[in-house]
Design an enzyme around this catalytic site. Structure first.
Site, PDB file in Angstrom:
ATOM      1  N   LEU A 184       1.052  -1.332   0.120  1.00 43.19           N
ATOM      2  CA  LEU A 184      -0.273   0.173  -0.122  1.00 43.19           C
ATOM      3  C   LEU A 184       0.799   1.334  -0.064  1.00 43.19           C
ATOM      4  CD1 LEU A 184      -2.299  -1.519   2.654  1.00 43.19           C
ATOM      5  CD2 LEU A 184      -3.015  -1.102   0.495  1.00 43.19           C
ATOM      6  N   PRO A 185       0.358   2.308  -0.096  1.00 42.99           N
ATOM      7  CA  PRO A 185       1.005   3.485  -0.440  1.00 42.99           C
ATOM      8  C   PRO A 185       1.845   3.880   0.752  1.00 42.99           C
ATOM      9  CG  PRO A 185      -1.070   3.968  -1.437  1.00 42.99           C
ATOM     10  CD  PRO A 185      -1.139   2.727  -0.632  1.00 42.99           C
ATOM     11  N   LYS A 235       7.505  11.213  -0.098  1.00 46.77           N
ATOM     12  CA  LYS A 235       6.957  10.532   1.203  1.00 46.77           C
ATOM     13  C   LYS A 235       8.347   9.811   2.062  1.00 46.77           C
ATOM     14  CE  LYS A 235       5.981   6.452   0.933  1.00 46.77           C
ATOM     15  NZ  LYS A 235       5.720   4.988   0.937  1.00 46.77           N
ATOM     16  N   LYS A 275      15.063   0.293   4.806  1.00 46.65           N
ATOM     17  CA  LYS A 275      14.405   0.932   3.319  1.00 46.65           C
ATOM     18  C   LYS A 275      14.790   2.647   3.590  1.00 46.65           C
ATOM     19  CE  LYS A 275      11.889   1.210  -0.205  1.00 46.65           C
ATOM     20  NZ  LYS A 275      12.612   1.102  -1.584  1.00 46.65           N
ATOM     21  N   THR A 279       6.234   0.693   2.056  1.00 49.88           N
ATOM     22  CA  THR A 279       7.226   1.550   2.766  1.00 49.88           C
ATOM     23  C   THR A 279       6.782   2.348   3.454  1.00 49.88           C
ATOM     24  OG1 THR A 279       8.919   1.439   0.569  1.00 49.88           O
ATOM     25  CG2 THR A 279       9.187   3.125   2.228  1.00 49.88           C
TER      26      THR A 279
END
Ligand code: NAD
Length: 301
Positions: free
Chosen positions: A65-66, A246, A171, A96
């Protein structure tokens, strides 16, 4: 056969889920976007009408998902994964997100007798398609072992980093570097262009010099130099500017909470934020090159 409920079959999730199908897993897919669900069904997955339907009775749940609010809502919201999955189900979030959000979801999952790991990925759509992603995993060793066959269907390098949240930490560190590198490479190539030097030759020189980066080699921001790069395909993502904004922002926030001074990452974050304000948010992040244009000849220097 392991039955997998896969939520979020977008740019990355769809090719990842397709590789699971190719390796013989039975995948049920759900996405808010009906077109994405149709594409998943066309690729041999069972279409689900809700997140709850996608995870009911499954052995493994995967989410792609975003961002943090989407993940928290899908797991802990009404009709969410934690309410619908059976006890003992292993949930693997590959989005992420903020490591603190991963830990919150893991805590809520444990309260309901479910297991949770974070397993964000690197490599973009080309490696998602080839099944050769780098996957960095945070979770209990026994959960890592249980998820490994599915993760290896999607990735070539699956690394257990540490406890829940650790995959996201790795990440964020990676994307801080990649996000800064795309701005740095774009700035450098605007200078080379301004001097009228052949940009392919400059790329060759840098690729054999200390400025070489994976980003330039694989995702060159200048169109026409790397055929597979988003820049050579009209900056179609790939990895959207908004998502890179983001991710660099998550790293900046983490550093603030840890009281670590950062200079370069916040500057890069603002470049992505501005590029997004000027219409590049849903283009590939390497489109910052098109945003970092010289000002007019009349501007005093
Ligand atoms: P995307 O927006 O293409 O896909 C996300 C999907 O989630 C969309 O199809 C959306 O409809 C769906 N979705 C959103 N909310 C939902 C909900 N409540 N229920 C069900 N579905 C929902 O994004 P993407 O590029 O696939 O990225 C996904 C994640 O992977 C992000 O966290 C991103 O940072 C990360 N990532 C992306 C890339 C890349 O190159 N695109 C590379 C590495 C990591």
């Amino acid at each position: 056969m392991t039955r997998i409920g896969f939520i979020g079959v977008g740019t990355m999730g769809l090719p990842m889920a397709k590789n699971l199908v190719k390796k013989g897993f039975a995948v049920t897919a759900y996405d808010l976007n009906p077109e994405a669900v149709r594409a998943a069904a066309a690729a041999g997955m069972t279409a689900a009408a809700s997140a709850a339907e996608a995870v009911a009775g499954m052995d493994l749940v995967i989410t792609m998902l975003p961002s943090s609010p989407h993940v928290e809502a899908v797991y802990t919201g009404d009709g969410g994964v934690l309410a619908a999955a059976r006890r003992g189900t292993l949930c693997v979030d590959m989005s992420t997100i903020d490591p603190a959000a991963s830990r919150r979801v893991a805590g809520a999952a444990a309260e309901r007798g479910l297991r949770f790991m974070d397993a964000p990925v690197s490599g973009g759509t080309p490696r998602a398609t080839d099944g050769t992603l780098a996957i960095m995993v945070g979770g209990a060793p026994e959960d890592f072992r249980a998820a490994l066959p599915a993760l290896q269907a999607m990735g070539a390098n699956v690394i257990h980093v540490g406890p829940v949240g650790s995959g996201e930490v790795a990440k964020l560190c990676n994307n801080l570097i990649a996000g800064v590198a795309a701005v740095a490479v774009s700035e450098a190539f605007r200078i080379a262009e301004g001097f009228g030097v052949d940009l392919k030759v400059v790329t060759d020189v840098i690729s054999k010099s200390s400025g070489h980066t994976w980003l330039m080699e694989q995702m060159h921001p200048v169109p026409g130099i790397v055929a597979r790069a988003a820049s050579s395909n009209g900056y179609a993502p790939g990895f959207m500017t908004d998502l890179m904004c983001k991710d660099v922002g998550l790293a900046v926030d983490a550093a603030r909470a840890l009281r670590i001074p950062l200079f370069v990452a916040p500057a890069a974050q603002q470049v992505y934020r501005l590029a997004s304000s000027h219409g590049l948010g849903r283009k590939d992040f390497t489109s910052v090159f098109t945003f970092l244009k010289p000002s007019s000849d009349q501007a005093p220097v």
